[in-house]
Design a protein around this motif. Structure first.
Motif, PDB file in Angstrom:
ATOM      1  N   LEU A 188      37.612  36.257  36.539  1.00 24.97           N
ATOM      2  CA  LEU A 188      37.688  37.712  36.636  1.00 24.97           C
ATOM      3  C   LEU A 188      38.073  38.142  38.045  1.00 24.97           C
ATOM      4  CD1 LEU A 188      34.523  38.882  34.628  1.00 24.97           C
ATOM      5  CD2 LEU A 188      36.904  38.969  33.874  1.00 24.97           C
ATOM      6  N   VAL A 189      37.431  37.527  39.026  1.00 26.46           N
ATOM      7  CA  VAL A 189      37.712  37.866  40.426  1.00 26.46           C
ATOM      8  C   VAL A 189      39.157  37.533  40.777  1.00 26.46           C
ATOM      9  CG1 VAL A 189      37.138  37.339  42.829  1.00 26.46           C
ATOM     10  CG2 VAL A 189      35.303  37.620  41.138  1.00 26.46           C
ATOM     11  N   GLU A 190      39.598  36.353  40.369  1.00 31.57           N
ATOM     12  CA  GLU A 190      40.969  35.924  40.673  1.00 31.57           C
ATOM     13  C   GLU A 190      42.003  36.881  40.101  1.00 31.57           C
ATOM     14  OE1 GLU A 190      39.969  31.104  40.643  1.00 31.57           O
ATOM     15  OE2 GLU A 190      41.014  32.043  38.958  1.00 31.57           O
ATOM     16  N   ARG A 191      41.726  37.434  38.942  1.00 33.05           N
ATOM     17  CA  ARG A 191      42.689  38.313  38.269  1.00 33.05           C
ATOM     18  C   ARG A 191      42.471  39.792  38.596  1.00 33.05           C
ATOM     19  NH1 ARG A 191      42.958  37.867  32.256  1.00 33.05           N
ATOM     20  NH2 ARG A 191      45.023  38.755  32.591  1.00 33.05           N
ATOM     21  N   GLY A 192      41.486  40.095  39.433  1.00 33.98           N
ATOM     22  CA  GLY A 192      41.219  41.484  39.776  1.00 33.98           C
ATOM     23  C   GLY A 192      40.601  42.270  38.637  1.00 33.98           C
ATOM     24  N   LYS A 193      39.934  41.574  37.733  1.00 31.10           N
ATOM     25  CA  LYS A 193      39.290  42.234  36.595  1.00 31.10           C
ATOM     26  C   LYS A 193      37.830  42.552  36.924  1.00 31.10           C
ATOM     27  CE  LYS A 193      43.026  41.596  34.160  1.00 31.10           C
ATOM     28  NZ  LYS A 193      43.947  42.719  33.891  1.00 31.10           N
ATOM     29  N   GLY A 194      37.294  43.554  36.258  1.00 32.80           N
ATOM     30  CA  GLY A 194      35.949  43.995  36.563  1.00 32.80           C
ATOM     31  C   GLY A 194      34.932  43.659  35.500  1.00 32.80           C
ATOM     32  N   LEU A 195      33.685  43.964  35.822  1.00 36.45           N
ATOM     33  CA  LEU A 195      32.563  43.913  34.896  1.00 36.45           C
ATOM     34  C   LEU A 195      32.055  45.333  34.698  1.00 36.45           C
ATOM     35  CD1 LEU A 195      30.102  41.027  35.890  1.00 36.45           C
ATOM     36  CD2 LEU A 195      31.601  41.126  33.901  1.00 36.45           C
ATOM     37  N   GLU A 196      31.312  45.531  33.639  1.00 36.59           N
ATOM     38  CA  GLU A 196      30.600  46.788  33.479  1.00 36.59           C
ATOM     39  C   GLU A 196      29.106  46.538  33.480  1.00 36.59           C
ATOM     40  OE1 GLU A 196      30.717  48.972  29.833  1.00 36.59           O
ATOM     41  OE2 GLU A 196      30.011  47.285  28.643  1.00 36.59           O
ATOM     42  N   ILE A 197      28.366  47.532  33.943  1.00 33.12           N
ATOM     43  CA  ILE A 197      26.936  47.597  33.664  1.00 33.12           C
ATOM     44  C   ILE A 197      26.803  48.451  32.415  1.00 33.12           C
ATOM     45  CG2 ILE A 197      24.665  48.352  34.428  1.00 33.12           C
ATOM     46  CD1 ILE A 197      25.572  48.045  37.290  1.00 33.12           C
TER      47      ILE A 197
END
Length: 273
Positions: A188-197
């Motif tokens: 996720l970090v490598e691709r610039g993708k996020g997480l949600e709470i």
């Protein structure tokens, strides 16, 4: 202390919601939000799947979504920003269909989620000491595939599995699989993708958010910067539910800003003092 100004996970015309989008917007305004993303479900199934469920998510369904979105965008202009959102479930089950949808319809924000393991909803799996490990590993495989090649902006309720295991008196934690979980979060970090709470767990008997602080901290330690907050509301009374708790979690995990999206481009606002 700053506050959360945007709810980036809610449902309106979804088959499990059916709440007028206008009511969701009014609830957001009443709770002091300035922006929402209405992320109605589109579940993706394998091309050879023979069930009736894919018929729920046809183009007529999406066309209706955009009619309601346009109405709300105009009605609440100047009072609330209403983003075009979608929650794609298992998009890698049929990448061609997922691609077709995202090319045909213009969204501001795409939430990528895993609700099913090979067409069987996580809610309907049988959790037991004998099966928990197998189910968790299959879930992790699909989460990694999504993180690795999926077309989305943020990953929704990454550890959703724990909600349904808990309902059957079982405990399943992705933190028990540090190698697999770390690989997902790194990708996720490598691709610039996020997480949600996702705050729904706090009001649905789980007693914690999806994910809780441990996974949020790990994502941050691995370099994660993109974080949204969503109530996962399926009714207007749940819009922005438990956002005070989500704010505390985000800060405790080391985040000082939260993400917003327009035309699938990310910007941030501060939640720090």
């Amino acid at each position: 202390m700053k506050r959360i100004i945007a709810d980036y996970h809610m449902h309106s015309i979804s088959p499990d919601a059916r709440i007028p989008m206008e009511k969701m917007c009014l609830a957001a305004i009443e709770r002091g939000l300035t922006e929402i993303a209405v992320t109605d479900h589109v579940e993706i199934y394998a091309p050879d799947y023979q069930g009736k469920e894919p018929l729920m998510f046809d183009d007529a369904y999406l066309d209706r979504y955009f009619v309601e979105w346009e109405h709300c965008r105009e009605k609440f202009d100047g009072r609330l920003i209403v983003r075009r959102g979608i929650e794609l479930g298992q998009p890698d089950c049929n990448r061609e269909n997922a691609k077709r949808i995202l090319e045909k319809y213009h969204f501001d924000y795409v939430l990528g989620s895993i609700h099913k393991l090979y067409a069987v909803d996580l809610a309907f799996k049988h959790y037991s000491e004998r099966t928990n490990d197998s189910i968790a590993r299959k879930n992790l495989e699909l989460l990694y595939e999504l993180a690795d090649i999926g077309d989305f902006d943020c990953m929704g309720h990454i550890d959703l599995i724990k909600r349904y295991a808990t309902r059957q008196g079982q405990q399943v934690s992705l933190m028990k699989y540090p190698e697999e979980l770390t690989a997902i979060l790194k990708r996720l970090v490598e691709r610039g993708k996020g997480l949600e709470i996702n705050t729904s767990g706090l009001r649905q008997g789980l007693g914690e958010t999806l994910p809780a602080l441990d996974i949020l901290k790990l994502y941050r330690q691995l370099g994660g910067e993109v974080l949204t907050v969503g109530s996962d509301a399926h009714r207007d009374t749940d819009v922005a539910a438990d956002f005070d708790a989500a704010l505390e979690l985000a800060l405790a995990a080391g985040f000082t800003k939260l993400a917003l999206y327009e035309n699938r481009k990310c910007s941030f606002y501060s939640i720090a003092d």
